[in-house]
Motif scaffolding. Structure first.
Motif, PDB file in Angstrom:
ATOM      1  N   LEU A   1      -0.767  13.003  -8.122  1.00  0.00           N
ATOM      2  CA  LEU A   1      -1.132  12.706  -8.615  1.00  0.00           C
ATOM      3  C   LEU A   1      -0.836  13.569  -9.804  1.00  0.00           C
ATOM      4  O   LEU A   1      -1.018  12.720 -11.015  1.00  0.00           O
ATOM      5  N   ALA A   2      -0.302  15.041  -9.503  1.00  0.00           N
ATOM      6  CA  ALA A   2       0.471  15.681 -10.766  1.00  0.00           C
ATOM      7  C   ALA A   2       1.161  15.004 -11.119  1.00  0.00           C
ATOM      8  O   ALA A   2       1.522  15.149 -13.129  1.00  0.00           O
TER       9      ALA A   2
ATOM     10  N   PRO B   1     -12.160  14.820  -2.055  1.00  0.00           N
ATOM     11  CA  PRO B   1     -13.290  15.551  -2.928  1.00  0.00           C
ATOM     12  C   PRO B   1     -12.016  15.587  -4.463  1.00  0.00           C
ATOM     13  O   PRO B   1     -12.312  15.460  -5.252  1.00  0.00           O
ATOM     14  N   LEU B   2     -10.479  15.397  -4.058  1.00  0.00           N
ATOM     15  CA  LEU B   2      -9.386  15.397  -5.104  1.00  0.00           C
ATOM     16  C   LEU B   2      -9.688  13.840  -5.532  1.00  0.00           C
ATOM     17  O   LEU B   2      -9.413  14.261  -7.132  1.00  0.00           O
TER      18      LEU B   2
ATOM     19  N   VAL C   1       0.900  -0.857   0.127  1.00  0.00           N
ATOM     20  CA  VAL C   1      -0.116   0.184  -0.239  1.00  0.00           C
ATOM     21  C   VAL C   1       1.242   1.304  -0.138  1.00  0.00           C
ATOM     22  O   VAL C   1       2.274   1.483   0.579  1.00  0.00           O
ATOM     23  N   THR C   2       1.044   2.287  -0.513  1.00  0.00           N
ATOM     24  CA  THR C   2       1.325   3.499  -1.059  1.00  0.00           C
ATOM     25  C   THR C   2       0.430   4.213  -0.193  1.00  0.00           C
ATOM     26  O   THR C   2      -1.210   5.213  -0.446  1.00  0.00           O
ATOM     27  N   SER C   3       0.974   5.102   0.637  1.00  0.00           N
ATOM     28  CA  SER C   3       0.220   6.310   1.621  1.00  0.00           C
ATOM     29  C   SER C   3      -0.469   7.482   0.228  1.00  0.00           C
ATOM     30  O   SER C   3       0.593   7.861   0.072  1.00  0.00           O
ATOM     31  N   TYR C   4      -1.587   7.751   0.137  1.00  0.00           N
ATOM     32  CA  TYR C   4      -1.970   8.442  -0.598  1.00  0.00           C
ATOM     33  C   TYR C   4      -1.154  10.600  -0.952  1.00  0.00           C
ATOM     34  O   TYR C   4      -1.188  11.301  -0.634  1.00  0.00           O
ATOM     35  N   LYS C   5      -0.705  10.097   1.114  1.00  0.00           N
ATOM     36  CA  LYS C   5       0.703  11.670   1.295  1.00  0.00           C
ATOM     37  C   LYS C   5       0.867  12.137   0.268  1.00  0.00           C
ATOM     38  O   LYS C   5       1.929  12.814  -0.415  1.00  0.00           O
TER      39      LYS C   5
END
Length: 842
Positions: free
Chosen positions: A201-202, A226-227, A193-197
């Motif tokens: 994305l960009a 919302p992202l 698992v990779t942390s969303y932090k």
């Protein structure tokens, strides 16, 4: 759980394209460099030196990017190093000489071009592109909708798979965010698992993004950050793919009524914005495509949204990964917590049968406190069977947040039941993220209709849907329809259990002769009402059913007749059946035609024209016969519920005549005929019209008992007994007996006059039926009591005794939902589980 801060980078498609584009840029720079050197001025040479520096710096950056994906010593990097060295030598020459000889210009240009062609070929041929595929799950319990896809991506040497669980929020009633949840630590150990932090994305701009949350801001209970709304993710990827986290019941693409119940899943943000949508089957694909097209045209969308060919390519019926996960995992593969084993294992080490009890959000919101009472009843039954059966209760994971947001008082009551169950510790409480374990481990399913049930069906293990209106057998109530007499037995339909009963008139012992499968489990009420006898057959008049049922009391066989191919309304379709000679006329209520069945051939022989077209009533007022229907010669008469009209149907000519009835004002609730009179019942007023056939005069009876309370809809049924009119209450507070000679309505007292409002029957039909056997009048209440009146008005109260093993009565495969409903009670279902060698292995 394995956490990683960042995945090792591989050459991405976009990166390779960037490298190839840079080589083209270098080629253009070389052409400009040649022109500058040929001009041979100080100004031109200075510009050429800057271009050489830029080329050299760009080549270094390109080499660093390639080294990250391909490693040190890669062939292309060696070529870039040669290129940089050549550019440096040319730079030194021009700096020292301040000019360039024509022969040097041509030689330098050829050398640069030669090494650049080698670099270009090496990038194109030697660098393998690896696509980055990222999965954005939000609830760990829904990971199974991704797992098989993730595994295939993980095994693909040309793909770099990345799992990034994203945060989600509970929502307040006003739509604002409340508590944030992040379930990154709840995924299986084998899923990195990779942390969303740590996932920008960009910066990554993944080739493919997978999502399973389709609702974005339109979910009233929860919301992902919302992202990660589908409309936002579109700008960060080449391809957005949506896979539903749920499985729906399989529906035929031509079954529009069933489709109407699920089409809201089609028009969601996830479906609208995704480049690809993966659904569970080819049938479901066609439904998605058809319903999407309809909605897109209604909302005025253009382009691809209304292009069927595009949608056929966008929406793919490749199957659900959830099914793949369940069918390819064995019990031996599961890790069973020790606390669970204490419940599952018997003292001798063998296993009890395990029942997965699933409770849904929808059922709780729909039935409120009554659902809680049902749950307590279920726990009581399982507790009594705990020595042989282990209960595995797994409530929907969003029940708590949903109830807190929408029904806080219900949450408090639910929490008491939940905490008591957990504290007593005789069953399993499963609030883990692994829903599949419950499906695989259990031997049978009991509970609400949900996507979990659709998944469970794929295992081919027994499953039964709980009915919130059915409690312990000892508490079972039996409202019945009208009864017919055949060979010293009363025959009738149980209005809330869909069974045909036969009752001995002398002993009042009833047995089930036939069980009719439910068509719609969400409307398990009044599928059939009135029954009509012809010779040895009884014809069941549809109230909510799409078919006429015919049961032969001698042969003990049932068959069905389709009477329509159009979608029917939600109210009572037909209210009665009138038998004239051997023709049975079905009298419509919300249906808009009279249907005639030949009882000899069991075929429909004619249908009338449309009442909707004749009466031209608004859609919400299209309701016709109710309370009673009269046969006068060749004519059938019935009132219109919301209008002062009487419908006169000619059985020979198959035509209608509409009569005005000013005294009915805002609607009638039935016409009944005796040998002397025709009675017309007002729907909402203390008024009954009595037409005397002999003197051809109408008398208005409005003298009602002093304690009578008038309501909007007073009576649901009338019956002629000894030339008097008996009226059974719907919203009125008493039964009435109306006498034509006296011109008054008197209270018709019944032993149990209490009218509670706990369920449908108590509220609207405390006395659902009235019928006559020889000279005695019988009135049935909703609990199964029958009040018997003889001509001298002496009253006897009888309680029906149902004496059958309810599991024995099962009609094979007539309707879609029969497979969920083959057991009449939970007790019978558990008995079946204990006696059957069920599919599955330990």
């Amino acid at each position: 759980m394995q956490f990683v801060e960042k995945r090792g980078e591989s050459m991405r498609k976009a990166q390779k394209q960037k490298a190839e584009d840079f080589v083209k840029t270098l080629s253009q720079a070389h052409d400009e460099l040649k022109k500058l050197m040929e001009r041979n001025s100080t100004e031109a040479i200075n510009i050429a030196l800057v271009i050489l520096e830029d080329c050299q710096q760009g080549a270094i950056e390109l080499g660093n990017m390639i080294e990250k994906s391909e490693g040190e010593g890669f062939e292309t990097i060696r070529m870039l190093e040669e290129y940089c060295e050549l550019a440096y030598k040319i730079h030194c020459y021009l700096s020292e000489e301040g000019m360039a000889e024509p022969s040097y210009v041509n030689r330098a240009y050829r050398n640069l071009r030669k090494i650049l062609v080698q670099i270009e070929n090496s990038i194109h041929n030697n660098i393998r592109v690896c696509r980055e595929v990222v999965f954005f799950p939000y609830k760990a319990s829904m990971w199974d909708s991704f797992e098989s896809v993730w595994r295939s991506v993980e095994e693909d040497k040309d793909c770099d798979a990345c799992v990034v669980p994203i945060p989600y929020y509970d929502k307040n009633p006003d739509g604002s965010f409340r508590e944030m949840h992040y379930e990154g630590g709840l995924y299986p150990d084998y899923v990195p698992v990779t942390s969303y932090k740590d996932y920008d994305l960009a910066e990554h701009h993944p080739d493919i993004i997978f999502i399973h949350n389709p609702y974005d801001e339109f979910n009233y209970v929860t919301s992902v950050h919302p992202l990660y709304y589908a409309k936002n993710l579109k700008q960060f990827t080449d391809e957005l793919i949506y896979i539903p986290y749920f499985i729906l019941d399989e529906i035929d693409p031509d079954d529009q009524p069933a489709i109407d119940g699920m089409k809201h899943f089609v028009w969601t943000s996830g479906v609208i914005h995704a480049d690809k949508v993966i659904v569970q089957s080819e049938k479901m694909k066609q439904i998605y495509v058809n319903e999407y097209l309809k909605k897109a045209k209604i909302t005025g969308m253009q382009g691809q949204h209304i292009d069927r060919a595009y949608l056929e390519n966008k929406i793919l019926g490749l199957g659900s990964p959830k099914v793949h996960k369940v069918l390819n995992t064995k019990k031996n593969d599961l890790v069973i917590p020790d606390e669970w084993l204490k419940v599952i294992q018997k003292p001798d080490g063998s296993w009890k049968k395990i029942v997965f009890y699933n409770t849904s959000i929808t059922a709780l919101l729909q039935h409120d406190e009554r659902m809680l009472k049902k749950m307590e009843c279920v726990f009581e039954i399982f507790y009594e069977n705990r020595e042989d059966i282990a209960l595995l209760w797994r409530p929907h994971p969003l029940i708590e947040s949903t109830l807190i947001s929408m029904r806080p008082q219900l949450w408090e009551s639910y929490k008491i039941i939940r905490d008591k169950y957990i504290e007593e510790n005789w069953g399993i409480y499963d609030d883990t993220s692994d829903m599949d374990r419950a499906v695989i481990l259990s031997d049978a399913y009991y509970g609400d209709e949900s996507s979990v049930l659709q998944l469970y069906k794929k295992t081919e293990k027994p499953h039964m849907i709980q009915d919130v209106e059915t409690f312990r057998q000892k508490d079972h109530v039996l409202p019945i329809s009208n009864a017919v007499v055949y060979k010293n037995n009363l025959w009738f339909v149980g209005l809330n259990d869909n069974r045909i009963y036969r009752m001995d008139i002398k002993t009042f012992q009833a047995t089930v002769e036939c069980r009719i499968p439910w068509e719609k489990l969400s409307e398990k009420k009044n599928q059939y009402t009135t029954i009509v006898k012809y010779k040895s057959k009884i014809f069941l008049i549809p109230r909510q059913a799409s078919k006429i049922a015919i049961y032969d009391m001698e042969c003990k066989k049932i068959k069905y007749i389709n009477y329509t191919d159009k979608k029917c309304g939600s109210g009572a379709l037909f209210i009665d059946g009138i038998l004239k000679d051997h023709m049975l006329y079905l009298i419509p209520s919300s249906y808009d035609r009279v249907v005639c069945v030949d009882t000899e051939t069991d075929k429909i022989v004619k249908r009338s024209s449309s009442l909707n077209e004749m009466l031209n009533l608004s859609e919400d007022k299209r309701a016709y016969a109710f309370g009673g229907v009269a046969l006068e010669g060749k004519y059938i008469l019935f009132t219109v519920i919301y209008d002062n009209k009487i419908v006169k149907y000619d059985t020979e000519l198959n035509i209608f005549e509409i009569l005005e009835a000013k005294d009915l004002s805002d609607g009638g609730s039935g016409i009944l005929s005796s040998s002397h009179n025709v009675w017309i019942i007002h729907k909402a007023k203390k008024k009954i019209l009595c037409y005397n056939k002999a003197i051809k005069k109408t008398n208005v009876i409005n003298l009602f008992p002093e304690r009578f309370i008038n309501r909007e809809w007073n009576f649901h049924q009338g019956f002629i007994y000894d030339n008097d009119l008996i009226l059974l209450p719907r919203e009125a507070n008493m039964c009435l007996r109306v006498n034509a000679q006296k011109g008054i309505a008197e209270q018709f007292r019944l032993p149990d006059g209490k009218k509670e409002e706990e369920n449908y029957w108590q509220k609207y039909m405390p006395y659902p039926s009235c019928f006559q056997v020889e000279n005695t009048l019988m009135i049935a209440d909703y609990k199964g009591y029958i009040f018997i009146y003889d001509p001298d008005n002496k009253t006897v109260t009888k309680k029906m005794e149902v004496i059958h093993d309810r599991n024995e009565f099962y009609c094979q495969g007539q309707f879609d939902y029969e497979e969920n409903n083959r057991w009449d009670t939970l007790e019978c279902f558990l008995k079946h589980i204990l006696l059957t060698d069920l599919k599955g292995e330990k």
